[in-house]
Scaffold this motif. Structure first.
Motif, PDB file in Angstrom:
ATOM      1  N   HIS A  38       0.853  -1.212   0.000  1.00 21.77           N
ATOM      2  CA  HIS A  38       0.000   0.000   0.000  1.00 21.77           C
ATOM      3  C   HIS A  38       0.871   1.239   0.000  1.00 21.77           C
ATOM      4  CE1 HIS A  38       0.398   0.312   4.525  1.00 21.77           C
ATOM      5  NE2 HIS A  38       0.334   1.586   4.231  1.00 21.77           N
ATOM      6  N   VAL A  39       0.333   2.295  -0.602  1.00 25.88           N
ATOM      7  CA  VAL A  39       0.904   3.640  -0.506  1.00 25.88           C
ATOM      8  C   VAL A  39      -0.234   4.554  -0.076  1.00 25.88           C
ATOM      9  CG1 VAL A  39       2.772   3.359  -2.198  1.00 25.88           C
ATOM     10  CG2 VAL A  39       0.509   4.011  -2.977  1.00 25.88           C
ATOM     11  N   ALA A  40       0.098   5.618   0.625  1.00 24.40           N
ATOM     12  CA  ALA A  40      -0.925   6.470   1.253  1.00 24.40           C
ATOM     13  C   ALA A  40      -1.833   5.543   2.061  1.00 24.40           C
ATOM     14  CB  ALA A  40      -1.651   7.287   0.183  1.00 24.40           C
ATOM     15  N   SER A  41      -3.166   5.662   1.878  1.00 21.23           N
ATOM     16  CA  SER A  41      -4.039   4.681   2.553  1.00 21.23           C
ATOM     17  C   SER A  41      -4.737   3.804   1.527  1.00 21.23           C
ATOM     18  CB  SER A  41      -5.067   5.405   3.430  1.00 21.23           C
ATOM     19  OG  SER A  41      -4.442   5.942   4.587  1.00 21.23           O
TER      20      SER A  41
ATOM     21  N   LYS B  79      12.283  -6.936   3.175  1.00 16.85           N
ATOM     22  CA  LYS B  79      10.911  -7.373   2.883  1.00 16.85           C
ATOM     23  C   LYS B  79      10.201  -6.384   1.967  1.00 16.85           C
ATOM     24  CE  LYS B  79       6.984  -9.626   3.539  1.00 16.85           C
ATOM     25  NZ  LYS B  79       6.581  -9.879   2.125  1.00 16.85           N
ATOM     26  N   LYS B  80      10.341  -5.108   2.286  1.00 20.31           N
ATOM     27  CA  LYS B  80       9.682  -4.096   1.447  1.00 20.31           C
ATOM     28  C   LYS B  80      10.323  -4.026   0.060  1.00 20.31           C
ATOM     29  CE  LYS B  80       7.721  -1.030   4.932  1.00 20.31           C
ATOM     30  NZ  LYS B  80       7.583   0.391   5.377  1.00 20.31           N
ATOM     31  N   LEU B  81      11.628  -4.260   0.010  1.00 18.45           N
ATOM     32  CA  LEU B  81      12.295  -4.246  -1.302  1.00 18.45           C
ATOM     33  C   LEU B  81      11.778  -5.386  -2.167  1.00 18.45           C
ATOM     34  CD1 LEU B  81      14.407  -2.792  -3.020  1.00 18.45           C
ATOM     35  CD2 LEU B  81      16.150  -4.329  -2.071  1.00 18.45           C
TER      36      LEU B  81
HETATM   37  C1  6PG Z   1       0.525   6.422   6.895  1.00 20.48           C
HETATM   38  C2  6PG Z   1       1.320   6.453   5.611  1.00 20.48           C
HETATM   39  C3  6PG Z   1       1.457   5.038   5.088  1.00 20.48           C
HETATM   40  C4  6PG Z   1       2.906   4.656   5.353  1.00 20.48           C
HETATM   41  C5  6PG Z   1       3.130   3.197   5.169  1.00 20.48           C
HETATM   42  C6  6PG Z   1       4.547   2.828   5.628  1.00 20.48           C
HETATM   43  O1  6PG Z   1      -0.301   7.306   7.100  1.00 20.48           O
HETATM   44  O2  6PG Z   1       0.828   5.533   7.711  1.00 20.48           O
HETATM   45  O3  6PG Z   1       0.938   7.367   4.737  1.00 20.48           O
HETATM   46  O4  6PG Z   1       1.164   4.899   3.730  1.00 20.48           O
HETATM   47  O5  6PG Z   1       3.750   5.383   4.459  1.00 20.48           O
HETATM   48  O6  6PG Z   1       2.174   2.514   5.953  1.00 20.48           O
HETATM   49  O7  6PG Z   1       4.628   3.110   7.005  1.00 20.48           O
HETATM   50  P1  6PG Z   1       6.031   2.999   7.798  1.00 20.48           P
HETATM   51  O8  6PG Z   1       6.881   4.119   7.296  1.00 20.48           O
HETATM   52  O9  6PG Z   1       5.637   3.161   9.242  1.00 20.48           O
HETATM   53  O10 6PG Z   1       6.596   1.624   7.476  1.00 20.48           O
END
Ligand code: 6PG
Length: 232
Positions: free
Chosen positions: A140-143, A197-199
């Motif tokens: 996911h990015v943002a929500s 893991k994220k990579l």
């Molecule tokens: C939020 C962020 C969300 C975050 C990812 C990664 O509001 O939490 O916008 O998209 O960037 O969940 O979160 P971490 O940086 O805590 O791994």
């Protein structure tokens, strides 16, 4: 798929120092073009040190407008608020004059606040000069969480809004997220994340555009350059 610029660092401090320089360069470009610059800021636990560095950097912050990439539907003084995170770590010190457009508006749920938030976002100078996004281990990015109808719509070509409410069963609160349309109304996107893991998740997202990995929608487009900033 857009050409992805990968910046790999063997240490997070060096990554943050370089990312700060790149962001300042980009904001300077926006200000020289139209005497104003705009940047979207990710929430989460990763970008805090970068925001602290920005707040300690001399710059024409009064000409910069920030907005979060997403927001929990809580008041701005709530510990989970991304607005609180940004005001506590970035809009202070040398950057205290920066502008800010929050995503939380009146109403019990994001759907009630959608119109007001959309109107607030209309004052953001477009195209955005910088979009800074984190990424979850679910891609996911943002929500824009995978597997949700709300995400599917916010990623779709049918969605003409800049923001959209996100409800996820089991979460304490709903969220307001910026949509794909908004994220791609930018000159450049920076993806900031740490760890193997994220990579791995990111590399998988480069293989196909899929709702199971929403970050892939940022990669399978041809207009906005995407840069990855990664360290262990
Ligand atoms: C939020 C962020 C969300 C975050 C990812 C990664 O509001 O939490 O916008 O998209 O960037 O969940 O979160 P971490 O940086 O805590 O791994």
């Amino acid at each position: 798929m857009i050409k992805i610029n990968k910046h790999i660092f063997d240490d997070r401090e060096r990554l943050f120092d370089q990312l700060l320089k790149d962001i300042i360069r980009d904001l300077e470009g926006g200000i020289s073009d139209r005497d104003a610059a705009s940047m979207l800021l990710s929430g989460g636990t990763t970008p805090g040190p970068l925001y602290e560095k920005m707040s300690d950097t001399e710059f024409s912050w009064e000409k910069v407008i920030f907005s979060p990439t997403d927001e929990r539907w809580v008041e701005a003084d709530h510990p989970d608020s991304n607005e609180k995170l940004i005001r506590d770590t970035l809009i202070k010190g040398k950057a205290s004059e920066a502008g800010f457009i929050g995503l939380k508006s009146a109403g019990a749920a994001p759907s009630d606040g959608q119109k007001e938030t959309e109107e607030k976002l209309a004052s953001l100078p477009l195209p955005l000069d910088v979009v800074l996004l984190g990424m979850g281990e679910d891609g996911h990015v943002a929500s824009l969480f995978p597997g949700l109808q709300d995400t599917k719509y916010a990623l779709s070509d049918d969605c003409a809004s800049l923001c959209h409410g996100i409800h996820r069963d089991g979460d304490d609160v709903d969220r307001m997220t910026l949509t794909l349309k908004c994220l791609l109304s930018s000159k450049r996107i920076y993806l900031l994340f740490f760890g193997g893991k994220k990579l791995e998740v990111f590399e998988k997202a480069t293989t196909e555009k899929s709702g199971t990995l929403p970050v892939s929608y940022l990669l399978y487009q041809d207009d906005v350059p995407v840069s990855v900033y990664w360290a262990e």
